[in-house]
Design a protein around this motif. Structure first.
Motif, PDB file in Angstrom:
ATOM      1  N   THR A   5      29.243  69.379   0.969  1.00  0.00           N
ATOM      2  CA  THR A   5      30.081  68.407   1.030  1.00  0.00           C
ATOM      3  C   THR A   5      29.636  67.476   1.873  1.00  0.00           C
ATOM      4  OG1 THR A   5      31.845  69.150  -0.444  1.00  0.00           O
ATOM      5  CG2 THR A   5      32.228  67.122   0.746  1.00  0.00           C
ATOM      6  N   ARG A   6      29.827  68.305   3.292  1.00  0.00           N
ATOM      7  CA  ARG A   6      29.349  67.481   4.504  1.00  0.00           C
ATOM      8  C   ARG A   6      27.878  66.889   4.599  1.00  0.00           C
ATOM      9  NH1 ARG A   6      31.527  68.672   9.532  1.00  0.00           N
ATOM     10  NH2 ARG A   6      32.828  70.253   8.758  1.00  0.00           N
ATOM     11  N   LEU A   7      27.048  67.576   3.958  1.00  0.00           N
ATOM     12  CA  LEU A   7      25.535  67.282   3.679  1.00  0.00           C
ATOM     13  C   LEU A   7      25.573  65.954   2.946  1.00  0.00           C
ATOM     14  CD1 LEU A   7      23.430  70.414   3.679  1.00  0.00           C
ATOM     15  CD2 LEU A   7      24.029  68.817   5.456  1.00  0.00           C
ATOM     16  N   ILE A   8      26.286  65.922   1.777  1.00  0.00           N
ATOM     17  CA  ILE A   8      26.159  64.783   0.759  1.00  0.00           C
ATOM     18  C   ILE A   8      27.154  63.498   1.352  1.00  0.00           C
ATOM     19  CG2 ILE A   8      27.297  63.989  -1.351  1.00  0.00           C
ATOM     20  CD1 ILE A   8      27.110  66.599  -2.463  1.00  0.00           C
ATOM     21  N   ILE A   9      27.863  63.598   2.263  1.00  0.00           N
ATOM     22  CA  ILE A   9      28.782  62.599   2.788  1.00  0.00           C
ATOM     23  C   ILE A   9      27.710  62.202   4.157  1.00  0.00           C
ATOM     24  CG2 ILE A   9      30.438  61.851   4.570  1.00  0.00           C
ATOM     25  CD1 ILE A   9      32.206  63.896   3.035  1.00  0.00           C
ATOM     26  N   ALA A  10      27.038  63.038   4.854  1.00  0.00           N
ATOM     27  CA  ALA A  10      26.025  62.724   6.045  1.00  0.00           C
ATOM     28  C   ALA A  10      24.860  61.557   5.056  1.00  0.00           C
ATOM     29  CB  ALA A  10      25.681  63.802   6.622  1.00  0.00           C
ATOM     30  N   PHE A  11      24.334  62.231   4.104  1.00  0.00           N
ATOM     31  CA  PHE A  11      23.581  61.465   3.457  1.00  0.00           C
ATOM     32  C   PHE A  11      23.665  60.052   3.167  1.00  0.00           C
ATOM     33  CE2 PHE A  11      21.330  60.238  -0.346  1.00  0.00           C
ATOM     34  CZ  PHE A  11      19.905  60.241   0.023  1.00  0.00           C
ATOM     35  N   CYS A  12      25.049  59.975   2.214  1.00  0.00           N
ATOM     36  CA  CYS A  12      25.310  58.699   1.966  1.00  0.00           C
ATOM     37  C   CYS A  12      25.758  57.536   3.310  1.00  0.00           C
ATOM     38  CB  CYS A  12      26.849  58.857   1.114  1.00  0.00           C
ATOM     39  SG  CYS A  12      26.674  59.678  -0.274  1.00  0.00           S
ATOM     40  N   ALA A 193      18.033  45.760  17.039  1.00  0.00           N
ATOM     41  CA  ALA A 193      19.227  45.913  16.494  1.00  0.00           C
ATOM     42  C   ALA A 193      19.074  47.124  15.378  1.00  0.00           C
ATOM     43  CB  ALA A 193      19.816  44.632  16.033  1.00  0.00           C
ATOM     44  N   VAL A 194      18.018  47.021  14.711  1.00  0.00           N
ATOM     45  CA  VAL A 194      17.793  48.112  13.679  1.00  0.00           C
ATOM     46  C   VAL A 194      17.692  49.326  13.936  1.00  0.00           C
ATOM     47  CG1 VAL A 194      16.247  48.821  11.702  1.00  0.00           C
ATOM     48  CG2 VAL A 194      17.211  46.502  11.832  1.00  0.00           C
ATOM     49  N   VAL A 195      16.852  49.558  15.232  1.00  0.00           N
ATOM     50  CA  VAL A 195      16.301  50.806  15.737  1.00  0.00           C
ATOM     51  C   VAL A 195      17.670  51.271  16.375  1.00  0.00           C
ATOM     52  CG1 VAL A 195      15.137  51.730  17.682  1.00  0.00           C
ATOM     53  CG2 VAL A 195      14.095  50.212  16.197  1.00  0.00           C
ATOM     54  N   LEU A 196      18.602  50.424  17.113  1.00  0.00           N
ATOM     55  CA  LEU A 196      19.723  51.065  17.424  1.00  0.00           C
ATOM     56  C   LEU A 196      20.722  51.286  16.675  1.00  0.00           C
ATOM     57  CD1 LEU A 196      20.491  48.084  20.561  1.00  0.00           C
ATOM     58  CD2 LEU A 196      19.806  50.848  20.597  1.00  0.00           C
ATOM     59  N   ILE A 197      20.877  50.783  15.457  1.00  0.00           N
ATOM     60  CA  ILE A 197      21.689  51.200  14.363  1.00  0.00           C
ATOM     61  C   ILE A 197      21.047  52.654  13.742  1.00  0.00           C
ATOM     62  CG2 ILE A 197      22.244  50.744  11.978  1.00  0.00           C
ATOM     63  CD1 ILE A 197      22.091  47.961  12.810  1.00  0.00           C
ATOM     64  N   LEU A 198      19.994  52.631  13.624  1.00  0.00           N
ATOM     65  CA  LEU A 198      19.393  53.970  13.211  1.00  0.00           C
ATOM     66  C   LEU A 198      19.764  55.164  14.170  1.00  0.00           C
ATOM     67  CD1 LEU A 198      15.785  52.890  11.484  1.00  0.00           C
ATOM     68  CD2 LEU A 198      18.029  53.440  10.262  1.00  0.00           C
ATOM     69  N   ALA A 199      19.321  54.674  15.580  1.00  0.00           N
ATOM     70  CA  ALA A 199      19.760  55.804  16.541  1.00  0.00           C
ATOM     71  C   ALA A 199      21.244  56.130  16.499  1.00  0.00           C
ATOM     72  CB  ALA A 199      19.258  55.185  17.642  1.00  0.00           C
ATOM     73  N   LEU A 200      21.969  55.177  16.446  1.00  0.00           N
ATOM     74  CA  LEU A 200      23.321  55.380  16.342  1.00  0.00           C
ATOM     75  C   LEU A 200      23.770  56.344  15.298  1.00  0.00           C
ATOM     76  CD1 LEU A 200      26.067  54.915  17.511  1.00  0.00           C
ATOM     77  CD2 LEU A 200      26.268  52.695  16.272  1.00  0.00           C
ATOM     78  N   THR A 201      23.521  55.866  14.074  1.00  0.00           N
ATOM     79  CA  THR A 201      23.726  56.536  12.728  1.00  0.00           C
ATOM     80  C   THR A 201      23.200  58.021  12.942  1.00  0.00           C
ATOM     81  OG1 THR A 201      23.665  54.565  11.625  1.00  0.00           O
ATOM     82  CG2 THR A 201      23.574  56.446  10.275  1.00  0.00           C
ATOM     83  N   ALA A 202      21.994  58.148  13.357  1.00  0.00           N
ATOM     84  CA  ALA A 202      21.760  59.601  13.417  1.00  0.00           C
ATOM     85  C   ALA A 202      22.171  60.341  14.359  1.00  0.00           C
ATOM     86  CB  ALA A 202      20.017  59.429  13.790  1.00  0.00           C
ATOM     87  N   GLY A 203      22.469  59.939  15.537  1.00  0.00           N
ATOM     88  CA  GLY A 203      23.344  60.425  16.768  1.00  0.00           C
ATOM     89  C   GLY A 203      24.756  60.891  16.033  1.00  0.00           C
ATOM     90  N   LEU A 204      25.388  59.802  15.452  1.00  0.00           N
ATOM     91  CA  LEU A 204      26.736  60.383  14.889  1.00  0.00           C
ATOM     92  C   LEU A 204      26.722  61.263  14.150  1.00  0.00           C
ATOM     93  CD1 LEU A 204      28.279  56.658  14.527  1.00  0.00           C
ATOM     94  CD2 LEU A 204      28.871  58.359  16.366  1.00  0.00           C
ATOM     95  N   MET A 205      25.918  61.411  12.880  1.00  0.00           N
ATOM     96  CA  MET A 205      25.640  62.394  12.166  1.00  0.00           C
ATOM     97  C   MET A 205      25.415  63.588  12.751  1.00  0.00           C
ATOM     98  SD  MET A 205      26.544  60.950   9.154  1.00  0.00           S
ATOM     99  CE  MET A 205      27.857  60.245  10.274  1.00  0.00           C
ATOM    100  N   THR A 206      24.482  63.557  13.612  1.00  0.00           N
ATOM    101  CA  THR A 206      23.773  64.789  14.164  1.00  0.00           C
ATOM    102  C   THR A 206      25.286  65.502  14.886  1.00  0.00           C
ATOM    103  OG1 THR A 206      21.556  64.048  14.684  1.00  0.00           O
ATOM    104  CG2 THR A 206      22.492  65.900  15.933  1.00  0.00           C
ATOM    105  N   ILE A 207      26.094  64.726  15.636  1.00  0.00           N
ATOM    106  CA  ILE A 207      26.993  65.126  16.547  1.00  0.00           C
ATOM    107  C   ILE A 207      28.239  65.796  15.358  1.00  0.00           C
ATOM    108  CG2 ILE A 207      29.181  64.406  17.851  1.00  0.00           C
ATOM    109  CD1 ILE A 207      27.188  62.412  19.200  1.00  0.00           C
ATOM    110  N   TRP A 208      28.546  65.087  14.172  1.00  0.00           N
ATOM    111  CA  TRP A 208      29.591  65.331  13.431  1.00  0.00           C
ATOM    112  C   TRP A 208      29.015  66.678  12.537  1.00  0.00           C
ATOM    113  CZ3 TRP A 208      29.666  64.588   7.647  1.00  0.00           C
ATOM    114  CH2 TRP A 208      30.695  64.841   7.100  1.00  0.00           C
ATOM    115  N   TYR A 210      26.680  69.150  13.868  1.00  0.00           N
ATOM    116  CA  TYR A 210      26.741  69.862  14.914  1.00  0.00           C
ATOM    117  C   TYR A 210      27.948  70.558  15.430  1.00  0.00           C
ATOM    118  CZ  TYR A 210      25.493  71.662  19.607  1.00  0.00           C
ATOM    119  OH  TYR A 210      25.454  72.585  20.600  1.00  0.00           O
ATOM    120  N   TRP A 211      28.845  69.708  15.661  1.00  0.00           N
ATOM    121  CA  TRP A 211      30.318  70.239  15.926  1.00  0.00           C
ATOM    122  C   TRP A 211      30.887  70.803  14.754  1.00  0.00           C
ATOM    123  CZ3 TRP A 211      31.220  71.289  20.608  1.00  0.00           C
ATOM    124  CH2 TRP A 211      30.614  70.572  21.730  1.00  0.00           C
ATOM    125  N   GLY A 212      30.469  70.614  13.477  1.00  0.00           N
ATOM    126  CA  GLY A 212      31.219  71.173  12.490  1.00  0.00           C
ATOM    127  C   GLY A 212      30.356  72.491  12.206  1.00  0.00           C
TER     128      GLY A 212
END
Length: 507
Positions: A5-12, A193-208, A210-212
């Motif tokens: 479920t975590r991976l599906i949410i991360a993908f979405c 902006a697109v680069v920053l958005i992708l980096a931010l999204t990837a960073g947030l998902m990685t942290i989520w 990772y800590w999970g």
């Protein structure tokens, strides 16, 4: 949360979040740049979106006001258009709009405000620019020509008659090479902006993610290190309902079982050492006696037949005592492996226990201990039991009673009772009794109470534990009551044999 479920949410989120943020950023940049374009180029509000979709129209709107002004001067005051001062001033204003002025007189360039590529000379411009009279309607501010080639430009032409009756043309040229710096800025900002958005999204998902996952993994890592170092006194606390949570719970269950197994092994080793110590202590006494009386016989100390017989009887009794201790040791090993050999038979209760009482009575008589036998069961009562192991139960109970009998005249009473589906055997002694706090533990292996079961009396410490094991293997139960300075009563029950229909038909 399940890892799936975590991976599906991360993908979405990875798919949707950048799109949503990109749309929001695009809208914000569009609004900001639209206002800048409207302010810089004098465009009306609401026109920017339409002009963005039509580049030529936007280029035309850049210089619309300038075209209108010059066209009006061409009609009302054409001589000013021949002034180099006016042309220079107007050209500087147009340069700010990525445009410039060219003034031709009778087909020849008189003023050229172009500041771009120096390789493009006046002759090339003369060949590129439309001729005098090509503008069909000078009153229409939307008239223009797009010239392709090396100098891709949008050209607006204003024709008029000079003061010397020469044909004059003023051209407002907007080069496509420098078109809309705001649009370029907008595209750059959007790209960033697109680069920053992708980096931010990837960073947030990685942290989520990772800590999970890293938190329980660290706990498991600490747990494995503890087990490697032999430390089992810890717990893995992770209650999430996911795959890693299941792994942690299974690991915790494994740790508990491993700890129980380790503690059981330590306890068994401790019990084995205690057994060896007790057996060694108990064997030492009869061996010493056997050696002493044997030396007495060899040295001729026993010089009469009566003394010789007495010495031999003592040696025989001590040998029997050693044999009993060794048998207990063998039986203890069989108990630990759950391999006590049983040979169950139908046994007549009255006959069997009467024979046991007679055999035990002879031995007790030599020790100045009285024995009384009472049978309250029916003479036809039958049980299913192993006669040898049942005799071991009775002997162990009586021997235990003898060891703790501190009265001048010992007395043991054996009673057989019928209690419904069971035969109850009661063995009572008049020894010093067992303290109430020790009574629940007397059937535990190696248990010795300080007051009632001192190791100085001898014994391996497993006699009553063997008794309980044998009785329970017969489907029975054993317990005891006691009173200090009065005596102890041991009880055990064995189920009676019930004749079935098949047994009757077999007869």
């Amino acid at each position: 949360m399940k890892l799936k479920t975590r991976l599906i949410i991360a993908f979405c989120i990875i798919i949707l979040l950048p799109i949503v943020l990109a749309v929001a950023v695009l809208f914000a940049v569009y609004v900001f740049q639209s206002r800048a374009i409207q302010q810089n180029y004098g465009l009306a509000a609401g026109e920017t979106y339409t002009l963005f979709s039509n580049t030529l129209q936007l280029m035309n709107r850049y210089t619309e006001s300038d075209y209108t002004e010059i066209s009006a001067l061409a009609k009302s005051n054409p001589e000013i258009l021949e002034s180099e001062e006016y042309l220079t001033e107007e050209n500087e204003e147009l340069l700010e709009k990525s445009s410039f002025l060219i003034f031709c007189k009778d087909g020849e360039i008189v003023f050229n405000g172009y500041s771009g590529d120096s390789n493009v000379d006046d002759e090339q411009w003369e060949q590129t620019l439309p001729s005098y009279g090509d503008a069909n309607d000078n009153s229409t501010p939307k008239v223009g020509y797009f010239i392709d080639g090396d100098t891709q430009s949008l050209i607006k032409q204003i024709d008029f008659i000079c003061t010397d009756d020469a044909e004059g043309s003023v051209y407002i040229v907007t080069s496509s090479e420098s078109i809309l710096p705001e649009i370029r800025t907008m595209l750059i900002e959007l790209g960033i902006a697109v680069v920053l958005i992708l980096a931010l999204t990837a960073g947030l998902m990685t942290i989520w993610i990772y800590w999970g996952t890293i938190t329980p993994i660290r706990k498991l890592q600490i747990a494995t290190n503890n087990i490697k170092e032999g430390n089992l006194d810890f717990s893995v606390d992770y209650d999430e309902q996911d795959e890693i949570g299941d792994l942690c719970r299974n690991f915790e269950e494994m740790r508990k079982r491993l700890k129980e197994s380790t503690e059981e092994k330590i306890s068994t080793e401790r019990e084995n050492r205690a057994l060896i110590s007790n057996i060694a202590h108990d064997l030492k006494t009869p061996i010493t006696a056997v050696k002493g009386y044997s030396e007495g016989l060899l040295d001729g100390v026993a010089d009469t037949p009566e003394k010789q017989e007495r010495y031999l009887r003592i040696i025989y009794n001590k040998a029997n005592e050693m044999d009993r201790l060794l048998n207990e040791l063998t039986l203890y090993a069989q108990i630990d492996t759950n391999r006590i050999p049983y040979n169950f038979k139908k046994i007549n209760v009255c006959e069997y226990f009467a024979d046991c009482a007679e055999e035990i009575g002879l031995d007790l008589e030599t020790k100045n201990i009285g024995l009384s036998f009472y049978n309250y069961a029916d003479e036809q009562t039958v049980i299913i039991a192993d006669p040898e192991q049942l005799m071991r139960v009775i002997n162990n109970i009586i021997n235990n009673a003898i060891k703790y009998m501190d009265t001048r005249k010992g007395q043991i009473n054996v009673r057989i009772k019928d209690v419904g589906d069971f035969i109850q055997v009661e063995i009572e002694d008049n020894g010093k009794g067992i303290a109430a706090q020790d009574l629940p533990y007397i059937f535990d292996r190696f248990y010795r109470a300080d007051a009632s079961r001192n190791s100085a009396t001898g014994g391996s410490g497993i006699g009553l534990s063997i008794v309980r094991k044998i009785v329970e293997d017969h489907g029975g139960k054993i317990w005891a009551t006691s009173k200090l300075n009065t005596g102890t009563i041991m009880y055990f029950v064995i189920r009676k044999y019930q004749e079935t229909i098949q047994d009757r038909s077999a007869q």
